[in-house]
Design a protein around this motif. Structure first.
Motif, PDB file in Angstrom:
ATOM      1  N   GLU A  34       0.774  -1.060   0.152  1.00 32.00           N
ATOM      2  CA  GLU A  34       0.127  -0.170   0.106  1.00 32.00           C
ATOM      3  C   GLU A  34       0.748   1.251  -0.113  1.00 32.00           C
ATOM      4  O   GLU A  34       0.320   2.374  -0.155  1.00 32.00           O
ATOM      5  N   LEU A  35       2.087   1.001  -0.019  1.00 30.41           N
ATOM      6  CA  LEU A  35       3.195   2.171  -0.032  1.00 30.41           C
ATOM      7  C   LEU A  35       2.760   2.962  -1.554  1.00 30.41           C
ATOM      8  O   LEU A  35       2.481   2.078  -2.583  1.00 30.41           O
ATOM      9  N   ALA A  36       3.265   3.960  -1.805  1.00 24.82           N
ATOM     10  CA  ALA A  36       3.286   4.671  -3.053  1.00 24.82           C
ATOM     11  C   ALA A  36       4.277   4.056  -3.966  1.00 24.82           C
ATOM     12  O   ALA A  36       5.170   3.112  -3.462  1.00 24.82           O
ATOM     13  N   GLU A  37       4.057   3.828  -5.442  1.00 23.38           N
ATOM     14  CA  GLU A  37       4.817   3.068  -6.011  1.00 23.38           C
ATOM     15  C   GLU A  37       6.344   3.672  -6.206  1.00 23.38           C
ATOM     16  O   GLU A  37       7.301   2.702  -6.339  1.00 23.38           O
ATOM     17  N   GLU A  38       6.725   4.933  -6.142  1.00 23.83           N
ATOM     18  CA  GLU A  38       8.134   5.277  -6.167  1.00 23.83           C
ATOM     19  C   GLU A  38       8.600   4.832  -4.751  1.00 23.83           C
ATOM     20  O   GLU A  38      10.180   4.534  -4.687  1.00 23.83           O
ATOM     21  N   GLU A  39       8.056   4.927  -3.790  1.00 19.18           N
ATOM     22  CA  GLU A  39       8.294   4.467  -2.471  1.00 19.18           C
ATOM     23  C   GLU A  39       8.771   2.906  -2.502  1.00 19.18           C
ATOM     24  O   GLU A  39       9.764   2.371  -2.069  1.00 19.18           O
ATOM     25  N   LYS A  40       7.997   1.732  -3.175  1.00 18.13           N
ATOM     26  CA  LYS A  40       8.143   0.619  -3.390  1.00 18.13           C
ATOM     27  C   LYS A  40       9.662   0.257  -4.074  1.00 18.13           C
ATOM     28  O   LYS A  40      10.419  -0.530  -3.653  1.00 18.13           O
ATOM     29  N   HIS A  87       7.309   7.322   4.450  1.00 21.80           N
ATOM     30  CA  HIS A  87       5.978   7.666   4.250  1.00 21.80           C
ATOM     31  C   HIS A  87       5.358   8.193   5.221  1.00 21.80           C
ATOM     32  O   HIS A  87       4.501   9.309   4.884  1.00 21.80           O
ATOM     33  N   TYR A 106      -3.791  14.747   6.355  1.00 21.77           N
ATOM     34  CA  TYR A 106      -3.997  13.470   5.621  1.00 21.77           C
ATOM     35  C   TYR A 106      -3.832  12.459   6.462  1.00 21.77           C
ATOM     36  O   TYR A 106      -4.400  11.325   6.365  1.00 21.77           O
TER      37      TYR A 106
END
Length: 337
Positions: free
Chosen positions: A292-298, A313, A321
């Motif tokens: 569920e992390l952002a794609e760039e974080e993955k 994150h 937020y």
């Protein structure tokens, strides 16, 4: 028409011999073709101004969590006040104002939601600890991407100023040292202003020694501290305060910690428990659900590990937020208002 070369030549001719010069910059981690009109420090400033991380500061707490008035400082307004103070000092000392502004605008990009309480509890939770200055550098080095997916790739001078704006280390440029002093001048004075507005203290509560020594108003205090730094640093190879100004500022800061930052009206126990629970809940949740992390974080998981990316994150969240996400993840659907 002024080109970059014209601007660089003008810096050599007009700035103090102790000022950082764009044409003498130590450069970037990845070499780039120079801009036609902007110096390297101007480009750094512009990259920070257009970053998502800077925009998020608008919704991050400075001291007062979710204040009801519109006039309380946020991380973004704090950043702007630091920039204004630092530019004033740099201009007076004939230093590089572009470099000063870039460092000032980037110095708090890594701050957590919920002010110092968010930082404190993330520091406790994360195995590697958390320091906002190091996180600010991580933001500009790895986390902030432009529309082409490239990092900001800032100059070494700006990166050093961001990293060393707090803590014991001294920035190697005078411009970075100016920002370090300006950060303290800004937050001590605007936190007094906000505390009075919030009814945490009254103007009459401020000890007489500080009123007489530094000034009775926000503007008087800033003017006194700025003039002192300019007078003490003019023609020198370091930025410094007089012993008197330093003693007064240290004393006022200590008084603020006891009467504002630790005041139950600011650090309400139940509210602090909620923030602790929120930070811990997010941390544990994303450890278990990295998908569920952002794609760039993955993309950083294999290089940096899950704990580091989860910390990134959470630190990147804004207050509102974080509250919205907590409600979605942990509050039963029927309880939502």
């Amino acid at each position: 028409m002024n080109t970059r070369l014209d601007l660089e030549e003008n810096e050599i001719k007009t700035l103090s011999k102790y000022a950082a010069k764009a044409s003498e910059s130590l450069g970037r981690a990845e070499e780039e073709e120079p801009d036609e009109f902007r110096t390297c420090f101007q480009r750094d400033r512009d990259r920070i101004v257009h970053s998502k991380a800077l925009r998020r500061l608008m919704h991050k707490t400075q001291v007062f969590i979710a204040p009801e008035g519109d006039h309380f400082r946020t991380r973004l307004t704090h950043t702007l006040e630091v920039s204004q103070i630092a530019r004033t000092i740099s201009k007076a000392l004939n230093l590089n104002e572009d470099l000063t502004e870039a460092i000032a605008l980037g110095h708090d990009l890594g701050h957590t939601p919920f002010g110092h309480m968010g930082e404190y509890y993330l520091d406790l939770k994360h195995p590697g600890g958390f320091e906002h200055n190091k996180q600010s550098l991580r933001v500009v080095d790895f986390l902030e991407l432009d529309y082409k997916g490239k990092h900001l790739n800032l100059t070494k001078e700006v990166r050093d100023g961001i990293l060393n704006h707090s803590g014991d280390l001294k920035p190697f440029t005078l411009e970075g040292q100016v920002v370090k002093f300006s950060d303290r001048i800004a937050y001590i004075n605007h936190d007094i202003d906000d505390a009075v507005r919030a009814g945490v203290i009254s103007q009459d509560d401020i000890p007489k020694e500080f009123i007489e020594g530094i000034g009775a108003t926000h503007g008087e205090r800033i003017a006194y501290l700025v003039k002192d730094i300019v007078n003490m640093s003019d023609g020198k190879d370091e930025i410094k305060q007089s012993d008197k100004a330093k003693e007064l500022m240290v004393g006022l800061r200590a008084w603020m910690f006891e009467n504002v930052y630790k005041n139950p009206k600011v650090r309400e126990e139940e509210e602090e428990k909620r923030i602790e629970h929120m930070i811990n809940s997010f941390y544990d949740y994303f450890l278990e659900h990295p998908e569920e992390l952002a794609e760039e974080e993955k993309l950083l998981l294999s290089k940096d590990g899950i704990n580091e990316v989860v910390k990134d994150h959470i630190a990147g969240m804004t207050d509102r937020y974080a509250i919205k996400l907590y409600t979605e993840l942990f509050v039963p659907q029927g309880w939502h208002i």
